[in-house]
Design a protein around this motif. Sequence first.
Motif, mmCIF file in Angstrom:
data_model
loop_
_atom_site.group_PDB
_atom_site.id
_atom_site.type_symbol
_atom_site.label_atom_id
_atom_site.label_comp_id
_atom_site.label_asym_id
_atom_site.label_seq_id
_atom_site.Cartn_x
_atom_site.Cartn_y
_atom_site.Cartn_z
ATOM 1 N N UNK A 47 20.062 32.035 34.754
ATOM 2 C CA UNK A 47 21.254 31.287 34.570
ATOM 3 C C UNK A 47 21.239 29.776 35.356
ATOM 4 N N UNK A 48 20.188 29.709 36.224
ATOM 5 C CA UNK A 48 19.924 28.475 36.662
ATOM 6 C C UNK A 48 19.831 27.094 35.878
ATOM 7 N N UNK A 49 19.396 26.944 34.933
ATOM 8 C CA UNK A 49 19.258 25.737 33.968
ATOM 9 C C UNK A 49 20.346 25.685 33.407
ATOM 10 N N UNK A 50 20.944 26.980 32.847
ATOM 11 C CA UNK A 50 22.234 26.756 32.184
ATOM 12 C C UNK A 50 23.492 26.237 32.861
ATOM 13 N N UNK A 51 23.461 26.572 34.264
ATOM 14 C CA UNK A 51 24.563 26.096 34.838
ATOM 15 C C UNK A 51 24.395 24.600 35.204
ATOM 16 N N UNK A 52 23.438 24.000 34.974
ATOM 17 C CA UNK A 52 23.241 22.589 35.197
ATOM 18 C C UNK A 52 23.553 21.746 33.920
ATOM 19 N N UNK A 53 23.787 22.224 32.874
ATOM 20 C CA UNK A 53 23.761 21.525 31.688
ATOM 21 C C UNK A 53 24.995 20.530 31.680
ATOM 22 N N UNK A 79 29.707 29.690 37.821
ATOM 23 C CA UNK A 79 30.290 30.807 38.403
ATOM 24 C C UNK A 79 29.318 32.299 38.564
ATOM 25 N N UNK A 80 28.867 32.718 37.234
ATOM 26 C CA UNK A 80 28.016 33.607 36.994
ATOM 27 C C UNK A 80 26.528 33.298 37.749
#
Length: 386
Positions: free
Chosen positions: A186-192, A169-170
């Motif tokens: 935030x891109x990679x973090x959002x995919x975890x 969401x961020x």
Amino acid sequence: MWMSPNVPTGVSMPAARRTLAAIAGTALLGIPALAACSSDSGGDAIKVTATDKKCEVGKTDWTAGKNTLKVSNKGGSVTEVYVYAQGDRIITERENIGPGLTVEIHFDIKPGEYQVACKPGQKGDGIRQDIKVAGATSEKPMDPRLSKAVADYRAYVQGQVDQSLPVLEQFVAAVKAGDTAKAKELYAKSRIGWETMEPVAESFGDLDPKMDAREADLQAGEEFTGWHRLEKTLWTTGQLTADDTKYADQLLADYKDLQAKVGTAEITPTSMANGAKELLDEVATGKVTGEEEAFSHTDLVDFAGNVAGAQKAYELLKPYVLEKDAGLGATLDGEFADIRKVLDKYKQGEGYVSYDTVNDQQRKELSDAVNSLAEPLSKLAGAVAQ
């Protein structure tokens, strides 16, 4: 620096379509494509002969319950084989079957109408054969250990998806605000959450390609959507537009749809085991080569998430597997520990180094670790199916 997934360090959903370009990439690096295992389960297996022009299925009337396909690739191209339910929902699959190889695919199936598809060159809709599955499953109730493994894995998937939603969401908010720097952070973090649950990603139908397809995966006329559509903009022009807002909103909507479906998705012990193996194939053809995150170079985050998800599936199936094949359990314990050690070399703080800083020799080391794990992992579904 990129955040790492929540990776289990001790005991305790097919991927988007892959093309021959991925395999060619491994050759350019001197990295062998994952070899499929060859085995013989006897006369009960359903034989499938795949060539560059045919997909011959030994019998088209199957019995519901546990089944095994014995697939022989007698063509000149790498192929993949799928069993589809209506709407092309994937029941089971095996990718990267090289010329001359024979592999076995263990799976569970319910009564109904299906199709077997062979995809020479790993492209297109494939050469298809209609299949009918009849009869109620006459097997004894599932072993309680396997029932618990499925229930616990479903809870794990739900937790991973739920945990990553606020980050996604961020990420979407940053894209919509035109904040390129924040979106890239935030891109990679959002995919975890997605990467850790990929062993069963195919249980969610077309959400997999909608959210995670690379541009090279698309057929003519298919729209490029999802994370990688946004990745391309962020790391090429960096100029976020109204189209990117649309794609970001769609990604979030699809992710929430996925979140809502976890509780009812069809997950079986064999789909967990097969999914873990297929995920290692995807790591070898996409993550190790750097093809998956071609613009952001966040491949090691994906890599670690995939290994974590595959390890979790194995750990939950392990109490049953040890009884059937204690040696396989010991081997897998060692191989998972080894691949974690290799990945740890690239840790940087709480995350991983950018993959474009990893040289060819280091990528070869990663590939060797993947191949070493993939061979015994390919036997996991067979042990579970006993």
